[in-house]
Design a protein around this motif. Structure first.
Motif, mmCIF file in Angstrom:
data_model
loop_
_atom_site.group_PDB
_atom_site.id
_atom_site.type_symbol
_atom_site.label_atom_id
_atom_site.label_comp_id
_atom_site.label_asym_id
_atom_site.label_seq_id
_atom_site.Cartn_x
_atom_site.Cartn_y
_atom_site.Cartn_z
ATOM 1 N N THR A 170 0.598 -1.439 -0.149
ATOM 2 C CA THR A 170 -0.041 -0.102 -0.527
ATOM 3 C C THR A 170 0.298 0.576 -0.305
ATOM 4 O O THR A 170 1.797 1.024 1.164
ATOM 5 C CB THR A 170 -0.743 0.035 0.953
ATOM 6 N N ASN A 171 0.471 2.110 -1.027
ATOM 7 C CA ASN A 171 1.259 3.516 -0.570
ATOM 8 C C ASN A 171 2.735 3.255 -1.599
ATOM 9 O O ASN A 171 3.531 4.615 -1.630
ATOM 10 C CB ASN A 171 1.367 3.815 0.751
ATOM 11 N N LEU A 172 2.944 2.622 -1.975
ATOM 12 C CA LEU A 172 4.616 2.042 -2.654
ATOM 13 C C LEU A 172 4.850 3.491 -3.712
ATOM 14 O O LEU A 172 5.825 3.805 -3.817
ATOM 15 C CB LEU A 172 4.546 -0.016 -2.688
ATOM 16 N N ALA A 173 4.086 2.991 -4.646
ATOM 17 C CA ALA A 173 3.986 3.838 -5.914
ATOM 18 C C ALA A 173 4.073 4.847 -5.008
ATOM 19 O O ALA A 173 5.172 5.932 -5.971
ATOM 20 C CB ALA A 173 2.451 3.468 -6.622
ATOM 21 N N SER A 174 3.647 5.893 -4.699
ATOM 22 C CA SER A 174 3.559 7.586 -3.900
ATOM 23 C C SER A 174 4.680 7.746 -4.073
ATOM 24 O O SER A 174 5.765 8.216 -3.678
ATOM 25 C CB SER A 174 2.267 7.824 -3.554
ATOM 26 N N ARG A 175 5.454 6.439 -2.432
ATOM 27 C CA ARG A 175 6.403 6.828 -1.819
ATOM 28 C C ARG A 175 7.250 6.497 -2.765
ATOM 29 O O ARG A 175 8.403 8.133 -3.395
ATOM 30 C CB ARG A 175 7.233 5.761 -1.179
#
Length: 155
Positions: free
Chosen positions: A111-116
């Motif tokens: 979860t949220n890896l792409a944003s990070r």
């Protein structure tokens, strides 16, 4: 390591905090190309003009690959947003980098890896670009195929 990484297999926050985005090394180029060709829906393609290739890693495990290249000469939405004349676009186009490839490897589900990853990459992009090509990037653009993706990645 072929084990899948998911948000449940480790603390999501620990993984996100431990992610590192860096330029690939020359000896990693073949692996980067093979993974991109094998797993990105557009394949490898060519990165046109000035280009940089990155990997996102966690504890020496490749999580994602990113490719940046020179911006397209014409992009109606971008050109309208910026408000450049044709002459200004010709002068300043080199200051834009286009995220032409972004691949989170298929066995990675965090979860949220792409944003990070995108946030980490964009924060270092101009410095890396200037070191390689002797000019900064002042605008990074990316496009999403809405038939395939929602495009909900936040910096």
């Amino acid at each position: 390591m072929n084990q899948s990484i998911t948000s449940s297999s480790s603390s999501t926050q620990d993984i996100l905090q431990g992610v590192v985005v860096r330029l690939i090394l020359p000896e990693e180029r073949e692996r980067w190309d093979q993974l991109m060709q094998g797993h990105h829906y557009l394949g490898l393609g060519r990165l046109i003009g000035e280009s940089l290739r990155y990997i996102a890693i966690y504890q020496d495990r490749w999580l994602a690959l990113l490719g940046w290249a020179s911006a397209a000469l014409h992009c109606g939405a971008r050109d309208k947003l910026i408000g450049w004349t044709a002459a200004l676009r010709q002068q300043r186009l080199q200051l834009i980098a286009n995220n032409v490839r972004f691949l989170i490897l298929p066995d990675i589900h965090i979860t949220n890896l792409a944003s990070r990853i995108l946030g980490l990459n964009v924060r270092r992009l101009s410095k890396d670009w200037e070191a390689r090509f002797n000019h900064p990037v002042v605008l990074a653009e990316t496009f999403v195929d809405p038939q395939r993706f929602l495009g909900t990645c936040y910096l």
